[in-house]
Design a protein around this motif. Structure first.
Motif, mmCIF file in Angstrom:
data_model
loop_
_atom_site.group_PDB
_atom_site.id
_atom_site.type_symbol
_atom_site.label_atom_id
_atom_site.label_comp_id
_atom_site.label_asym_id
_atom_site.label_seq_id
_atom_site.Cartn_x
_atom_site.Cartn_y
_atom_site.Cartn_z
ATOM 1 N N ALA A 58 47.964 41.955 43.827
ATOM 2 C CA ALA A 58 48.816 40.770 43.893
ATOM 3 C C ALA A 58 48.897 40.058 42.554
ATOM 4 O O ALA A 58 49.984 39.692 42.088
ATOM 5 C CB ALA A 58 48.294 39.815 44.969
ATOM 6 N N MET A 59 47.763 39.879 41.897
ATOM 7 C CA MET A 59 47.759 39.139 40.630
ATOM 8 C C MET A 59 48.420 39.949 39.516
ATOM 9 O O MET A 59 49.041 39.371 38.616
ATOM 10 C CB MET A 59 46.337 38.748 40.257
ATOM 11 C CG MET A 59 45.719 37.735 41.223
ATOM 12 S SD MET A 59 46.787 36.300 41.575
ATOM 13 C CE MET A 59 46.834 35.507 39.954
ATOM 14 N N SER A 74 49.592 27.499 33.181
ATOM 15 C CA SER A 74 48.306 27.074 32.646
ATOM 16 C C SER A 74 47.195 27.791 33.407
ATOM 17 O O SER A 74 47.422 28.365 34.487
ATOM 18 C CB SER A 74 48.150 25.566 32.805
ATOM 19 O OG SER A 74 48.050 25.228 34.184
ATOM 20 N N ASP A 75 46.002 27.760 32.884
ATOM 21 C CA ASP A 75 44.867 28.389 33.566
ATOM 22 C C ASP A 75 44.646 27.757 34.939
ATOM 23 O O ASP A 75 44.335 28.445 35.909
ATOM 24 C CB ASP A 75 43.598 28.257 32.719
ATOM 25 C CG ASP A 75 43.643 29.113 31.462
ATOM 26 O OD1 ASP A 75 44.488 30.037 31.418
ATOM 27 O OD2 ASP A 75 42.849 28.858 30.538
ATOM 28 N N MET A 80 45.151 28.221 40.872
ATOM 29 C CA MET A 80 45.679 27.703 42.126
ATOM 30 C C MET A 80 46.413 28.791 42.906
ATOM 31 O O MET A 80 46.208 28.972 44.106
ATOM 32 C CB MET A 80 46.605 26.524 41.853
ATOM 33 C CG MET A 80 47.148 25.843 43.110
ATOM 34 S SD MET A 80 48.725 26.549 43.682
ATOM 35 C CE MET A 80 49.828 25.951 42.399
ATOM 36 N N TYR A 81 47.257 29.556 42.204
ATOM 37 C CA TYR A 81 47.984 30.637 42.871
ATOM 38 C C TYR A 81 47.051 31.768 43.285
ATOM 39 O O TYR A 81 47.240 32.399 44.320
ATOM 40 C CB TYR A 81 49.105 31.162 41.973
ATOM 41 C CG TYR A 81 50.345 30.314 42.029
ATOM 42 C CD1 TYR A 81 51.225 30.412 43.109
ATOM 43 C CD2 TYR A 81 50.639 29.391 41.024
ATOM 44 C CE1 TYR A 81 52.366 29.631 43.179
ATOM 45 C CE2 TYR A 81 51.779 28.600 41.081
ATOM 46 C CZ TYR A 81 52.633 28.723 42.168
ATOM 47 O OH TYR A 81 53.760 27.930 42.243
ATOM 48 N N TRP A 86 44.301 34.704 47.650
ATOM 49 C CA TRP A 86 43.057 35.127 48.301
ATOM 50 C C TRP A 86 43.032 34.686 49.763
ATOM 51 O O TRP A 86 42.665 35.460 50.649
ATOM 52 C CB TRP A 86 41.866 34.554 47.548
ATOM 53 C CG TRP A 86 40.552 34.927 48.161
ATOM 54 C CD1 TRP A 86 39.788 34.179 49.022
ATOM 55 C CD2 TRP A 86 39.850 36.164 47.992
ATOM 56 N NE1 TRP A 86 38.659 34.862 49.390
ATOM 57 C CE2 TRP A 86 38.670 36.079 48.773
ATOM 58 C CE3 TRP A 86 40.112 37.318 47.253
ATOM 59 C CZ2 TRP A 86 37.743 37.127 48.830
ATOM 60 C CZ3 TRP A 86 39.184 38.361 47.305
ATOM 61 C CH2 TRP A 86 38.023 38.257 48.097
ATOM 62 N N ARG A 87 43.440 33.452 50.029
ATOM 63 C CA ARG A 87 43.428 32.950 51.400
ATOM 64 C C ARG A 87 44.455 33.678 52.280
ATOM 65 O O ARG A 87 44.201 33.979 53.454
ATOM 66 C CB ARG A 87 43.683 31.445 51.417
ATOM 67 C CG ARG A 87 42.583 30.640 50.740
ATOM 68 C CD ARG A 87 42.709 29.155 51.033
ATOM 69 N NE ARG A 87 43.971 28.585 50.588
ATOM 70 C CZ ARG A 87 44.200 28.141 49.351
ATOM 71 N NH1 ARG A 87 43.250 28.235 48.420
ATOM 72 N NH2 ARG A 87 45.356 27.595 49.044
ATOM 73 N N MET A 88 45.617 33.995 51.709
ATOM 74 C CA MET A 88 46.645 34.701 52.481
ATOM 75 C C MET A 88 46.220 36.140 52.775
ATOM 76 O O MET A 88 46.376 36.641 53.892
ATOM 77 C CB MET A 88 47.976 34.673 51.728
ATOM 78 C CG MET A 88 48.572 33.281 51.600
ATOM 79 S SD MET A 88 50.073 33.220 50.589
ATOM 80 C CE MET A 88 51.263 33.885 51.752
#
Length: 245
Positions: A58-59, A74-75, A80-81, A86-88
Motif C-alpha cells: 500500500a505505501m 510532510s513526514d 497519518m496516512y 494499517w487500520r484499514m
C-alpha cells in the motif's frame, strides 16, 4: 462474422459522474485497492498473516501515485496516512472476505435490432460461484461524488449476477469496520448503456469479433424483446469452462 462495439465500464461511469477528490485521497484509495487485491491473491497460497506485506504494498503504491501527481507530503502527513492504511488493512485481515479472488473480465452483451454492443466489466472479487463483490476504500454514503460514481459502477456490475458492495466506515476513534450492501439488478441501465454506446463514434470504441470475445471472456447476454419492449437475460457462459472464471 459478428462485430461487437465495446466500451469499458469506467467510460460509461465517467459520462454520468466525476471523481473530484483531491490527488492525495485518490492516491490513497488506489493504494488500498491494490493492497487488498494483492492480500487476497497471496492469501490463497499461504495460511500466515500477510498484513505487513500488504502494508508495504500500500505505501509503495501510495508513494508512486503521489510522485506521478507531483505531490509531496510532510513526514507527519505520511505517518497519518500510514496509520490509516494499517487500520484499514487490519480490518480487512479480520474479515470474511480474504478468501475471495479477482474474477476474469466479463463482457455484457446487448443485442437489439440486429446490432450487438458490449461492456467490459470486472468487479474486485467473487466467491468463484455466483456472488460478486465491489470494494470501496471510502464511505459511499458520506462521500457524495465518489458514492454516486460507485453506485453507477455497481449498476453495471449487477448485470453480471448477484452483487455486494462493500465499503469502509471509520468511527470517532479512527477504527474501521466493513459494511456490506446487496445491489439489486436494474435492467433500466441497459437502455442507458445502449443509448450511450450508440452515440459514440468508431474512434471512441473498440471493435472485436464475437467469436474472439467468447474465446477469452465469460459472456453475459441480454436481448431486447421488441414484442414486450423489455430486455431479457439470455444467460452466462464461457467457451473455456476449464479455465478459472
Amino acid at each position: 462474422m459478428v462485430k461487437v462495439k465495446l466500451i469499458p465500464t469506467y467510460r460509461f461511469v465517467n459520462s454520468r459522474c466525476s471523481l473530484r477528490g483531491n490527488p492525495v485521497d485518490l492516491a490513497f484509495g488506489k493504494a488500498i485497492d491494490t493492497a487488498l487485491a494483492q492480500y487476497n491473491y497471496y492469501q490463497s497460497w499461504t495460511r500466515r498473516s500477510l498484513l505487513m506485506e500488504a502494508m508495504k504494498c500500500a505505501m509503495k503504491v501510495f508513494t508512486e501515485e503521489l510522485r506521478k501527481q507531483g505531490v509531496e507530503l510532510s513526514d507527519g502527513e505520511r505517518r497519518m496516512y500510514a496509520g490509516r492504511a494499517w487500520r484499514m488493512l487490519s480490518c480487512w485481515r479480520k474479515s470474511k472476505y480474504t478468501g475471495l479472488l479477482r474474477p476474469r473480465t466479463r463482457v455484457v452483451l446487448l443485442e437489439r435490432s440486429g446490432m450487438v454492443y458490449g461492456v467490459f466489466a470486472q468487479p474486485d472479487f467473487w466467491d468463484r460461484d455466483r456472488v460478486f463483490y465491489e470494494v470501496k476504500s471510502y464511505n459511499v454514503e458520506k462521500d457524495e461524488d465518489a458514492g454516486r460514481c460507485a453506485k453507477e459502477q455497481c449498476r453495471v456490475f449487477a448485470l453480471l449476477g448477484e452483487l455486494r458492495l462493500i465499503y469502509f466506515t471509520e468511527d470517532a476513534n479512527g477504527y474501521y469496520t466493513l459494511v456490506e450492501r446487496r445491489v439489486e439488478r436494474d435492467l433500466g441501465v441497459l437502455n442507458e448503456l445502449w443509448e450511450y454506446i450508440l452515440k459514440l463514434s468508431d474512434d471512441e470504441c473498440t471493435y472485436r469479433e464475437l467469436k474472439e470475445l467468447e474465446d477469452y471472456h465469460p459472456i453475459v447476454k441480454y436481448r431486447f424483446n421488441t414484442d414486450t419492449g423489455k430486455w431479457e437475460y439470455l444467460g452466462t457462459w464461457s467457451l473455456r469452462p476449464g479455465r478459472t472464471l
